[in-house]
Write an enzyme that holds these catalytic residues in place. Structure first.
Site, PDB file in Angstrom:
ATOM      1  N   GLY A 164      29.338 -34.373 -47.587  1.00  0.00           N
ATOM      2  CA  GLY A 164      29.721 -35.182 -46.430  1.00  0.00           C
ATOM      3  C   GLY A 164      30.527 -34.392 -45.403  1.00  0.00           C
ATOM      4  O   GLY A 164      30.340 -34.562 -44.196  1.00  0.00           O
ATOM      5  N   THR A 165      31.401 -33.546 -45.878  1.00  0.00           N
ATOM      6  CA  THR A 165      32.248 -32.780 -44.957  1.00  0.00           C
ATOM      7  C   THR A 165      31.397 -31.879 -44.063  1.00  0.00           C
ATOM      8  O   THR A 165      31.567 -31.859 -42.834  1.00  0.00           O
ATOM      9  CB  THR A 165      33.265 -31.940 -45.765  1.00  0.00           C
ATOM     10  OG1 THR A 165      34.075 -32.834 -46.521  1.00  0.00           O
ATOM     11  CG2 THR A 165      34.133 -31.095 -44.855  1.00  0.00           C
ATOM     12  N   ASN A 211      36.504 -45.492 -46.182  1.00  0.00           N
ATOM     13  CA  ASN A 211      36.752 -45.088 -47.569  1.00  0.00           C
ATOM     14  C   ASN A 211      38.013 -45.710 -48.154  1.00  0.00           C
ATOM     15  O   ASN A 211      38.114 -45.868 -49.363  1.00  0.00           O
ATOM     16  CB  ASN A 211      36.815 -43.557 -47.668  1.00  0.00           C
ATOM     17  CG  ASN A 211      37.628 -42.931 -46.562  1.00  0.00           C
ATOM     18  OD1 ASN A 211      37.290 -43.062 -45.388  1.00  0.00           O
ATOM     19  ND2 ASN A 211      38.698 -42.261 -46.908  1.00  0.00           N
ATOM     20  N   GLN A 231      30.300 -43.541 -47.615  1.00  0.00           N
ATOM     21  CA  GLN A 231      30.779 -44.572 -48.548  1.00  0.00           C
ATOM     22  C   GLN A 231      29.848 -45.776 -48.623  1.00  0.00           C
ATOM     23  O   GLN A 231      29.933 -46.565 -49.561  1.00  0.00           O
ATOM     24  CB  GLN A 231      32.187 -45.039 -48.151  1.00  0.00           C
ATOM     25  CG  GLN A 231      33.277 -44.009 -48.373  1.00  0.00           C
ATOM     26  CD  GLN A 231      33.539 -43.712 -49.852  1.00  0.00           C
ATOM     27  OE1 GLN A 231      33.043 -44.402 -50.747  1.00  0.00           O
ATOM     28  NE2 GLN A 231      34.303 -42.668 -50.108  1.00  0.00           N
ATOM     29  N   SER A 247      26.565 -38.421 -48.754  1.00  0.00           N
ATOM     30  CA  SER A 247      27.148 -37.528 -49.755  1.00  0.00           C
ATOM     31  C   SER A 247      26.718 -37.992 -51.147  1.00  0.00           C
ATOM     32  O   SER A 247      26.880 -39.160 -51.486  1.00  0.00           O
ATOM     33  CB  SER A 247      28.676 -37.548 -49.631  1.00  0.00           C
ATOM     34  OG  SER A 247      29.259 -36.808 -50.684  1.00  0.00           O
ATOM     35  N   ALA A 248      26.175 -37.073 -51.948  1.00  0.00           N
ATOM     36  CA  ALA A 248      25.587 -37.445 -53.239  1.00  0.00           C
ATOM     37  C   ALA A 248      26.625 -37.943 -54.248  1.00  0.00           C
ATOM     38  O   ALA A 248      26.349 -38.856 -55.019  1.00  0.00           O
ATOM     39  CB  ALA A 248      24.823 -36.257 -53.829  1.00  0.00           C
ATOM     40  N   HIS A 249      27.840 -37.350 -54.233  1.00  0.00           N
ATOM     41  CA  HIS A 249      28.791 -37.695 -55.300  1.00  0.00           C
ATOM     42  C   HIS A 249      29.497 -39.029 -55.083  1.00  0.00           C
ATOM     43  O   HIS A 249      30.354 -39.421 -55.876  1.00  0.00           O
ATOM     44  CB  HIS A 249      29.806 -36.562 -55.532  1.00  0.00           C
ATOM     45  CG  HIS A 249      30.885 -36.448 -54.505  1.00  0.00           C
ATOM     46  ND1 HIS A 249      32.178 -36.859 -54.733  1.00  0.00           N
ATOM     47  CD2 HIS A 249      30.871 -35.961 -53.237  1.00  0.00           C
ATOM     48  CE1 HIS A 249      32.921 -36.610 -53.658  1.00  0.00           C
ATOM     49  NE2 HIS A 249      32.150 -36.076 -52.737  1.00  0.00           N
ATOM     50  N   THR A 286      19.988 -20.383 -49.345  1.00  0.00           N
ATOM     51  CA  THR A 286      19.140 -20.815 -50.457  1.00  0.00           C
ATOM     52  C   THR A 286      19.591 -22.195 -50.922  1.00  0.00           C
ATOM     53  O   THR A 286      20.782 -22.450 -51.070  1.00  0.00           O
ATOM     54  CB  THR A 286      19.245 -19.803 -51.616  1.00  0.00           C
ATOM     55  OG1 THR A 286      18.784 -18.541 -51.136  1.00  0.00           O
ATOM     56  CG2 THR A 286      18.396 -20.244 -52.812  1.00  0.00           C
ATOM     57  N   CYS A 295      49.472 -37.332 -49.083  1.00  0.00           N
ATOM     58  CA  CYS A 295      50.730 -36.707 -49.475  1.00  0.00           C
ATOM     59  C   CYS A 295      50.697 -35.246 -49.035  1.00  0.00           C
ATOM     60  O   CYS A 295      49.993 -34.437 -49.619  1.00  0.00           O
ATOM     61  CB  CYS A 295      50.930 -36.798 -50.978  1.00  0.00           C
ATOM     62  SG  CYS A 295      52.515 -36.182 -51.517  1.00  0.00           S
TER      63      CYS A 295
HETATM   64  C1  LIG Z   1      33.896 -41.549 -45.431  1.00  0.00           C
HETATM   65  C2  LIG Z   1      33.778 -40.191 -46.015  1.00  0.00           C
HETATM   66  N1  LIG Z   1      33.194 -39.203 -45.300  1.00  0.00           N
HETATM   67  C3  LIG Z   1      33.069 -37.962 -45.769  1.00  0.00           C
HETATM   68  C4  LIG Z   1      33.524 -37.624 -47.028  1.00  0.00           C
HETATM   69  C5  LIG Z   1      33.405 -36.191 -47.491  1.00  0.00           C
HETATM   70  O1  LIG Z   1      32.328 -36.041 -48.361  1.00  0.00           O
HETATM   71  P1  LIG Z   1      32.263 -34.754 -49.334  1.00  0.00           P
HETATM   72  O2  LIG Z   1      33.304 -34.975 -50.383  1.00  0.00           O
HETATM   73  O3  LIG Z   1      30.864 -34.796 -49.872  1.00  0.00           O
HETATM   74  O4  LIG Z   1      32.516 -33.561 -48.509  1.00  0.00           O
HETATM   75  C6  LIG Z   1      34.118 -38.615 -47.817  1.00  0.00           C
HETATM   76  C7  LIG Z   1      34.631 -38.289 -49.184  1.00  0.00           C
HETATM   77  O5  LIG Z   1      35.806 -38.102 -49.405  1.00  0.00           O
HETATM   78  C8  LIG Z   1      34.265 -39.917 -47.290  1.00  0.00           C
HETATM   79  O6  LIG Z   1      34.863 -40.888 -47.990  1.00  0.00           O
END
Ligand SMILES: Cc1ncc(COP(=O)(O)O)c(C=O)c1O
Length: 383
Positions: A70-71, A148, A176, A196-198, A234, A321
Protein backbone atom coordinates in the site's frame (compact mmCIF):
# COMPACT_ATOMS: atom_id res chain seq x y z
CA UNK A 1 -2.00 -17.00 23.18
CA UNK A 2 -3.49 -13.53 23.23
CA UNK A 3 -6.66 -12.92 21.24
CA UNK A 4 -5.70 -10.99 18.12
CA UNK A 5 -7.98 -7.99 17.57
CA UNK A 6 -5.67 -5.89 15.39
CA UNK A 7 -6.53 -6.96 11.85
CA UNK A 8 -6.33 -3.45 10.40
CA UNK A 9 -2.61 -3.53 11.26
CA UNK A 10 -2.13 -6.84 9.47
CA UNK A 11 -4.02 -10.08 8.99
CA UNK A 12 -2.76 -13.64 9.41
CA UNK A 13 -1.95 -15.46 6.19
CA UNK A 14 -4.95 -17.57 5.17
CA UNK A 15 -4.00 -21.29 5.06
CA UNK A 16 -5.26 -21.55 1.46
CA UNK A 17 -3.11 -18.56 0.53
CA UNK A 18 -0.05 -20.22 2.01
CA UNK A 19 -0.93 -23.36 0.08
CA UNK A 20 -1.08 -21.40 -3.17
CA UNK A 21 2.28 -19.78 -2.44
CA UNK A 22 4.18 -22.93 -1.42
CA UNK A 23 4.98 -24.28 -4.91
CA UNK A 24 6.56 -20.93 -5.78
CA UNK A 25 8.62 -20.80 -2.60
CA UNK A 26 9.86 -24.40 -2.74
CA UNK A 27 9.54 -25.22 -6.44
CA UNK A 28 11.76 -24.48 -9.45
CA UNK A 29 13.02 -20.92 -10.05
CA UNK A 30 10.55 -18.80 -11.98
CA UNK A 31 11.18 -15.39 -13.50
CA UNK A 32 8.35 -14.06 -15.64
CA UNK A 33 10.84 -12.34 -17.93
CA UNK A 34 12.57 -15.57 -18.99
CA UNK A 35 11.80 -17.20 -22.35
CA UNK A 36 12.13 -20.84 -21.21
CA UNK A 37 9.32 -22.94 -19.79
CA UNK A 38 9.95 -21.84 -16.22
CA UNK A 39 9.50 -18.28 -17.39
CA UNK A 40 6.30 -19.20 -19.17
CA UNK A 41 4.97 -20.86 -16.02
CA UNK A 42 5.77 -17.73 -14.05
CA UNK A 43 3.96 -15.55 -16.60
CA UNK A 44 0.95 -17.83 -16.37
CA UNK A 45 0.91 -17.50 -12.58
CA UNK A 46 1.26 -13.72 -12.83
CA UNK A 47 -1.58 -13.45 -15.35
CA UNK A 48 -3.85 -15.52 -13.14
CA UNK A 49 -3.08 -13.43 -10.04
CA UNK A 50 -3.68 -10.25 -12.03
CA UNK A 51 -7.10 -11.55 -13.06
CA UNK A 52 -7.94 -12.54 -9.49
CA UNK A 53 -7.00 -9.14 -8.07
CA UNK A 54 -8.79 -7.30 -10.88
CA UNK A 55 -11.93 -9.37 -10.33
CA UNK A 56 -12.11 -8.45 -6.63
CA UNK A 57 -12.51 -4.77 -7.49
CA UNK A 58 -14.13 -4.92 -10.92
CA UNK A 59 -11.13 -3.65 -12.88
CA UNK A 60 -9.46 -4.93 -16.04
CA UNK A 61 -6.38 -7.12 -15.46
CA UNK A 62 -4.39 -4.61 -17.56
CA UNK A 63 -5.16 -1.92 -15.01
CA UNK A 64 -3.33 -3.71 -12.16
CA UNK A 65 0.24 -2.64 -11.39
CA UNK A 66 1.80 -4.94 -8.78
CA UNK A 67 3.86 -3.12 -6.16
CA UNK A 68 5.49 -3.85 -2.81
CA UNK A 69 2.34 -2.81 -0.92
CA UNK A 70 0.00 0.00 0.00
CA UNK A 71 2.77 2.44 0.83
CA UNK A 72 4.42 2.10 -2.56
CA UNK A 73 1.07 2.25 -4.35
CA UNK A 74 0.16 5.52 -2.64
CA UNK A 75 3.60 6.97 -3.40
CA UNK A 76 3.34 5.88 -7.03
CA UNK A 77 -0.12 7.42 -7.41
CA UNK A 78 0.90 10.78 -5.97
CA UNK A 79 4.50 11.14 -7.14
CA UNK A 80 3.92 9.35 -10.45
CA UNK A 81 1.06 11.63 -11.48
CA UNK A 82 2.72 14.87 -10.43
CA UNK A 83 6.16 14.03 -11.87
CA UNK A 84 7.30 16.40 -14.55
CA UNK A 85 4.41 18.83 -14.03
CA UNK A 86 4.96 22.41 -13.07
CA UNK A 87 3.85 22.52 -9.44
CA UNK A 88 0.17 23.25 -8.82
CA UNK A 89 -2.27 22.34 -6.08
CA UNK A 90 -2.96 18.97 -4.55
CA UNK A 91 -6.06 18.36 -2.39
CA UNK A 92 -6.22 15.52 0.11
CA UNK A 93 -8.36 14.68 3.08
CA UNK A 94 -7.02 15.37 6.56
CA UNK A 95 -7.53 11.75 7.54
CA UNK A 96 -5.30 10.04 4.95
CA UNK A 97 -2.78 7.37 5.92
CA UNK A 98 0.84 8.48 6.41
CA UNK A 99 1.75 6.88 3.08
CA UNK A 100 -0.43 9.53 1.37
CA UNK A 101 0.38 12.40 3.75
CA UNK A 102 4.17 12.00 3.63
CA UNK A 103 4.63 12.01 -0.17
CA UNK A 104 2.31 15.04 -0.22
CA UNK A 105 4.52 16.82 2.30
CA UNK A 106 7.49 16.00 0.07
CA UNK A 107 5.62 17.55 -2.87
CA UNK A 108 4.94 20.61 -0.72
CA UNK A 109 8.70 20.96 -0.24
CA UNK A 110 9.01 20.94 -4.03
CA UNK A 111 6.66 23.75 -4.84
CA UNK A 112 3.24 22.14 -4.63
CA UNK A 113 0.47 23.72 -2.56
CA UNK A 114 -1.45 21.25 -0.41
CA UNK A 115 -5.12 21.88 0.34
CA UNK A 116 -6.36 19.74 3.20
CA UNK A 117 -9.97 18.62 2.85
CA UNK A 118 -11.90 18.84 6.12
CA UNK A 119 -14.11 16.11 7.53
CA UNK A 120 -17.24 16.47 9.66
CA UNK A 121 -17.41 15.35 13.29
CA UNK A 122 -18.26 11.81 12.16
CA UNK A 123 -15.13 11.64 9.99
CA UNK A 124 -16.85 12.11 6.62
CA UNK A 125 -15.69 14.18 3.67
CA UNK A 126 -18.79 15.79 2.18
CA UNK A 127 -18.98 17.15 -1.37
CA UNK A 128 -19.06 20.64 0.23
CA UNK A 129 -15.77 19.94 1.99
CA UNK A 130 -14.24 18.75 -1.27
CA UNK A 131 -15.62 21.72 -3.24
CA UNK A 132 -14.08 24.12 -0.72
CA UNK A 133 -10.63 22.56 -1.25
CA UNK A 134 -10.69 22.54 -5.07
CA UNK A 135 -9.11 25.41 -6.99
CA UNK A 136 -8.66 26.22 -10.65
CA UNK A 137 -5.14 24.76 -10.60
CA UNK A 138 -5.87 21.64 -8.51
CA UNK A 139 -4.15 18.82 -10.40
CA UNK A 140 -4.86 15.83 -8.20
CA UNK A 141 -6.96 14.86 -5.20
CA UNK A 142 -6.79 11.94 -2.75
CA UNK A 143 -9.57 10.62 -0.52
CA UNK A 144 -9.38 7.19 1.09
CA UNK A 145 -12.29 4.74 0.93
CA UNK A 146 -12.11 3.39 4.50
CA UNK A 147 -10.17 4.92 7.35
CA UNK A 148 -7.75 2.55 9.07
CA UNK A 149 -8.40 3.97 12.56
CA UNK A 150 -12.13 4.69 12.72
CA UNK A 151 -13.28 2.47 9.85
CA UNK A 152 -15.38 5.39 8.55
CA UNK A 153 -16.30 5.03 4.87
CA UNK A 154 -16.36 7.87 2.36
CA UNK A 155 -18.90 8.40 -0.42
CA UNK A 156 -16.06 8.29 -2.93
CA UNK A 157 -18.38 7.94 -5.94
CA UNK A 158 -20.03 11.29 -5.14
CA UNK A 159 -16.65 12.94 -4.64
CA UNK A 160 -15.32 11.46 -7.89
CA UNK A 161 -18.31 12.93 -9.73
CA UNK A 162 -17.46 16.40 -8.49
CA UNK A 163 -13.86 15.85 -9.54
CA UNK A 164 -14.92 14.60 -12.96
CA UNK A 165 -16.86 17.83 -13.61
CA UNK A 166 -13.55 19.61 -13.28
CA UNK A 167 -11.40 16.98 -14.94
CA UNK A 168 -9.30 16.47 -11.79
CA UNK A 169 -8.13 12.90 -11.11
CA UNK A 170 -9.04 11.29 -7.78
CA UNK A 171 -6.75 8.81 -6.04
CA UNK A 172 -8.43 6.44 -3.60
CA UNK A 173 -6.58 4.43 -0.94
CA UNK A 174 -8.77 1.33 -0.61
CA UNK A 175 -6.21 -0.72 1.37
CA UNK A 176 -8.58 -1.16 4.34
CA UNK A 177 -11.80 -1.50 2.33
CA UNK A 178 -10.92 -4.23 -0.16
CA UNK A 179 -11.89 -7.65 1.14
CA UNK A 180 -14.14 -6.20 3.86
CA UNK A 181 -16.84 -4.50 1.78
CA UNK A 182 -17.69 -4.61 -1.95
CA UNK A 183 -15.34 -2.31 -3.87
CA UNK A 184 -15.98 -1.48 -7.53
CA UNK A 185 -13.26 0.51 -9.28
CA UNK A 186 -15.58 1.54 -12.17
CA UNK A 187 -18.55 2.47 -9.97
CA UNK A 188 -16.32 4.58 -7.70
CA UNK A 189 -15.13 6.48 -10.77
CA UNK A 190 -11.64 7.07 -9.41
CA UNK A 191 -8.53 7.15 -11.60
CA UNK A 192 -6.12 5.31 -9.31
CA UNK A 193 -6.70 3.01 -6.34
CA UNK A 194 -4.40 1.43 -3.74
CA UNK A 195 -4.66 -2.18 -2.54
CA UNK A 196 -2.53 -4.10 -0.02
CA UNK A 197 -2.45 -7.91 0.25
CA UNK A 198 -1.71 -8.19 3.98
CA UNK A 199 -4.93 -6.42 4.93
CA UNK A 200 -6.95 -9.22 3.33
CA UNK A 201 -5.22 -12.40 4.56
CA UNK A 202 -2.52 -12.27 1.90
CA UNK A 203 1.24 -11.87 2.42
CA UNK A 204 3.02 -8.70 3.53
CA UNK A 205 5.13 -6.75 1.06
CA UNK A 206 2.83 -6.95 -1.94
CA UNK A 207 0.03 -4.75 -3.19
CA UNK A 208 -1.25 -3.05 -6.29
CA UNK A 209 -2.02 0.29 -7.78
CA UNK A 210 -5.09 0.10 -9.98
CA UNK A 211 -4.63 2.60 -12.79
CA UNK A 212 -7.25 3.73 -15.28
CA UNK A 213 -5.78 3.41 -18.79
CA UNK A 214 -6.16 7.15 -19.42
CA UNK A 215 -3.97 8.17 -16.49
CA UNK A 216 -0.49 9.43 -17.27
CA UNK A 217 1.88 7.99 -14.73
CA UNK A 218 5.67 8.14 -14.40
CA UNK A 219 7.39 5.21 -12.65
CA UNK A 220 9.18 5.54 -9.31
CA UNK A 221 11.45 2.60 -10.21
CA UNK A 222 13.09 2.37 -13.62
CA UNK A 223 14.89 -0.71 -14.87
CA UNK A 224 13.79 -3.88 -16.61
CA UNK A 225 10.42 -2.49 -17.62
CA UNK A 226 8.15 -4.90 -15.72
CA UNK A 227 4.52 -3.90 -15.14
CA UNK A 228 4.33 -1.94 -18.40
CA UNK A 229 7.41 -0.01 -17.35
CA UNK A 230 5.54 1.47 -14.38
CA UNK A 231 7.21 -0.74 -11.77
CA UNK A 232 10.51 -2.26 -12.77
CA UNK A 233 12.04 -5.09 -10.78
CA UNK A 234 11.75 -8.87 -10.85
CA UNK A 235 8.30 -9.77 -9.60
CA UNK A 236 7.71 -11.02 -6.06
CA UNK A 237 6.04 -13.99 -7.69
CA UNK A 238 5.13 -15.97 -4.55
CA UNK A 239 3.77 -12.79 -2.97
CA UNK A 240 1.77 -11.88 -6.05
CA UNK A 241 0.33 -15.39 -6.34
CA UNK A 242 -0.60 -15.19 -2.64
CA UNK A 243 -2.23 -11.81 -3.23
CA UNK A 244 -4.24 -13.32 -6.11
CA UNK A 245 -5.37 -16.26 -3.99
CA UNK A 246 -6.31 -13.95 -1.12
CA UNK A 247 -8.28 -11.70 -3.49
CA UNK A 248 -10.13 -14.67 -4.95
CA UNK A 249 -11.01 -15.98 -1.45
CA UNK A 250 -12.13 -12.52 -0.35
CA UNK A 251 -14.39 -12.23 -3.41
CA UNK A 252 -15.87 -15.69 -2.88
CA UNK A 253 -16.46 -15.20 0.85
CA UNK A 254 -17.19 -11.47 0.94
CA UNK A 255 -20.86 -11.59 1.97
CA UNK A 256 -20.19 -14.21 4.64
CA UNK A 257 -17.19 -12.36 6.02
CA UNK A 258 -19.03 -9.05 6.08
CA UNK A 259 -21.99 -10.59 7.90
CA UNK A 260 -19.79 -12.34 10.48
CA UNK A 261 -17.69 -9.24 11.19
CA UNK A 262 -20.70 -6.94 11.46
CA UNK A 263 -22.40 -9.29 13.88
CA UNK A 264 -19.34 -9.42 16.14
CA UNK A 265 -18.81 -5.67 15.83
CA UNK A 266 -22.43 -4.93 16.79
CA UNK A 267 -22.19 -7.29 19.78
CA UNK A 268 -19.03 -5.50 20.92
CA UNK A 269 -20.63 -2.07 20.54
CA UNK A 270 -23.66 -3.28 22.49
CA UNK A 271 -21.35 -4.21 25.35
CA UNK A 272 -19.43 -0.92 25.05
CA UNK A 273 -22.70 1.01 25.25
CA UNK A 274 -23.20 -0.48 28.74
CA UNK A 275 -20.07 1.35 29.90
CA UNK A 276 -21.08 5.00 30.38
CA UNK A 277 -17.50 6.30 30.12
CA UNK A 278 -16.95 4.84 26.62
CA UNK A 279 -17.19 6.97 23.48
CA UNK A 280 -17.18 5.26 20.05
CA UNK A 281 -15.71 7.43 17.29
CA UNK A 282 -17.56 7.82 13.98
CA UNK A 283 -20.42 5.68 15.23
CA UNK A 284 -23.05 7.64 13.30
CA UNK A 285 -21.21 7.21 9.99
CA UNK A 286 -21.16 4.23 7.62
CA UNK A 287 -18.15 2.21 8.70
CA UNK A 288 -16.20 -0.94 7.92
CA UNK A 289 -17.92 -3.97 9.46
CA UNK A 290 -14.84 -4.94 11.51
CA UNK A 291 -13.59 -1.73 13.12
CA UNK A 292 -14.44 -0.01 16.40
CA UNK A 293 -12.34 2.86 17.67
CA UNK A 294 -13.31 4.12 21.10
CA UNK A 295 -12.00 5.93 24.14
CA UNK A 296 -12.72 5.56 27.82
CA UNK A 297 -13.10 8.98 29.42
CA UNK A 298 -10.23 9.69 31.78
CA UNK A 299 -8.05 6.85 30.54
CA UNK A 300 -4.92 7.05 28.43
CA UNK A 301 -5.03 4.71 25.46
CA UNK A 302 -1.55 3.35 26.08
CA UNK A 303 -2.49 2.38 29.64
CA UNK A 304 -5.55 0.53 28.41
CA UNK A 305 -3.50 -1.19 25.69
CA UNK A 306 -0.96 -2.47 28.20
CA UNK A 307 -3.62 -3.61 30.65
CA UNK A 308 -5.59 -5.33 27.89
CA UNK A 309 -2.40 -6.99 26.67
CA UNK A 310 -1.90 -8.33 30.18
CA UNK A 311 -5.45 -9.69 30.06
CA UNK A 312 -4.63 -11.45 26.78
CA UNK A 313 -5.98 -9.11 24.09
CA UNK A 314 -3.95 -7.56 21.29
CA UNK A 315 -5.51 -4.25 20.22
CA UNK A 316 -4.02 -0.96 19.05
CA UNK A 317 -4.46 2.71 19.82
CA UNK A 318 -5.08 5.54 17.46
CA UNK A 319 -2.31 7.80 18.55
CA UNK A 320 1.13 7.66 17.06
CA UNK A 321 3.90 7.33 19.60
CA UNK A 322 6.88 9.36 18.45
CA UNK A 323 10.02 9.13 20.60
CA UNK A 324 8.00 8.33 23.69
CA UNK A 325 5.72 11.34 23.37
CA UNK A 326 2.10 10.54 22.67
CA UNK A 327 0.42 12.63 20.03
CA UNK A 328 -3.29 12.52 19.42
CA UNK A 329 -4.36 10.86 16.19
CA UNK A 330 -4.57 13.29 13.26
CA UNK A 331 -7.76 11.52 12.22
CA UNK A 332 -9.52 12.20 15.51
CA UNK A 333 -8.13 15.73 15.61
CA UNK A 334 -9.64 16.36 12.16
CA UNK A 335 -13.00 15.19 13.54
CA UNK A 336 -12.74 17.75 16.31
CA UNK A 337 -12.24 15.20 19.09
CA UNK A 338 -10.65 16.94 22.12
CA UNK A 339 -7.00 15.98 22.70
CA UNK A 340 -7.57 14.30 26.12
CA UNK A 341 -10.22 12.06 24.63
CA UNK A 342 -8.20 11.34 21.47
CA UNK A 343 -5.24 10.24 23.61
CA UNK A 344 -7.52 7.59 25.05
CA UNK A 345 -8.22 5.95 21.70
CA UNK A 346 -8.29 2.17 21.46
CA UNK A 347 -8.90 0.43 18.15
CA UNK A 348 -10.39 -3.02 17.91
CA UNK A 349 -10.25 -4.45 14.39
CA UNK A 350 -11.88 -7.85 14.10
CA UNK A 351 -10.97 -10.65 11.73
CA UNK A 352 -12.75 -13.55 10.09
CA UNK A 353 -11.49 -16.04 12.70
CA UNK A 354 -12.64 -14.08 15.76
CA UNK A 355 -15.56 -15.58 17.69
CA UNK A 356 -18.50 -14.37 19.78
CA UNK A 357 -16.74 -15.72 22.83
CA UNK A 358 -13.61 -13.67 22.18
CA UNK A 359 -15.63 -10.49 21.75
CA UNK A 360 -17.55 -11.11 24.97
CA UNK A 361 -14.41 -11.87 26.95
CA UNK A 362 -12.75 -8.75 25.54
CA UNK A 363 -15.69 -6.67 26.80
CA UNK A 364 -15.41 -8.41 30.20
CA UNK A 365 -11.69 -7.66 30.34
CA UNK A 366 -12.23 -4.01 29.44
CA UNK A 367 -14.83 -3.64 32.16
CA UNK A 368 -12.44 -5.25 34.64
CA UNK A 369 -9.53 -3.00 33.62
CA UNK A 370 -11.64 0.15 33.87
CA UNK A 371 -12.94 -0.91 37.27
CA UNK A 372 -9.48 -1.74 38.57
CA UNK A 373 -7.55 1.45 37.87
CA UNK A 374 -8.91 4.77 39.05
CA UNK A 375 -8.94 7.03 36.01
CA UNK A 376 -6.60 9.64 37.51
CA UNK A 377 -3.97 6.99 38.19
CA UNK A 378 -4.41 5.58 34.69
CA UNK A 379 -3.58 8.96 33.24
CA UNK A 380 -0.60 9.42 35.55
CA UNK A 381 0.82 6.03 34.64
CA UNK A 382 1.08 7.18 31.08
CA UNK A 383 2.63 10.57 31.73
C1 LIG B 1 -5.25 3.00 4.74
C2 LIG B 1 -3.90 2.40 4.55
N1 LIG B 1 -3.17 2.73 3.47
C3 LIG B 1 -1.95 2.23 3.26
C4 LIG B 1 -1.38 1.33 4.14
C5 LIG B 1 0.02 0.84 3.88
O1 LIG B 1 0.00 -0.44 3.33
P1 LIG B 1 1.33 -1.36 3.39
O2 LIG B 1 1.48 -1.78 4.81
O3 LIG B 1 1.01 -2.49 2.46
O4 LIG B 1 2.46 -0.54 2.91
C6 LIG B 1 -2.11 0.94 5.26
C7 LIG B 1 -1.53 -0.02 6.25
O5 LIG B 1 -1.04 0.34 7.29
C8 LIG B 1 -3.39 1.50 5.49
O6 LIG B 1 -4.11 1.19 6.57
Amino acid sequence: VPVYLDHNATTPLHPQVLEAMMPLLSGPPANGSSVHRYGRAARGALDRAREQVAALIGAEPGEIIFTSGGTESNNLALLGQTAGQTPGRLALSRIEHESVLQPSLWLAEHGWTIDLIDVDSHGRVTTEHLRAALHADTRLTAVMLANNQTGVLQDVAALAELNAERGVPLHCDAAQAAGKIPVDFRALGVQTMTLSAHKLYGPQGVGALVVDKRVELAPLLRGGGQERGLRSGTHNLAGIVGFGAAAQLAADELARREHHLRRLRDALEQRLSELPSVVVFGQAAARLPNTVQFAVRGFAGETLLMQLDREGFAVSSGSACHSGVNEPSHVLAAMGVPTELALGAVRVSLGIDNTDNEVQSFADALRKVIGRIPAAVALLADA
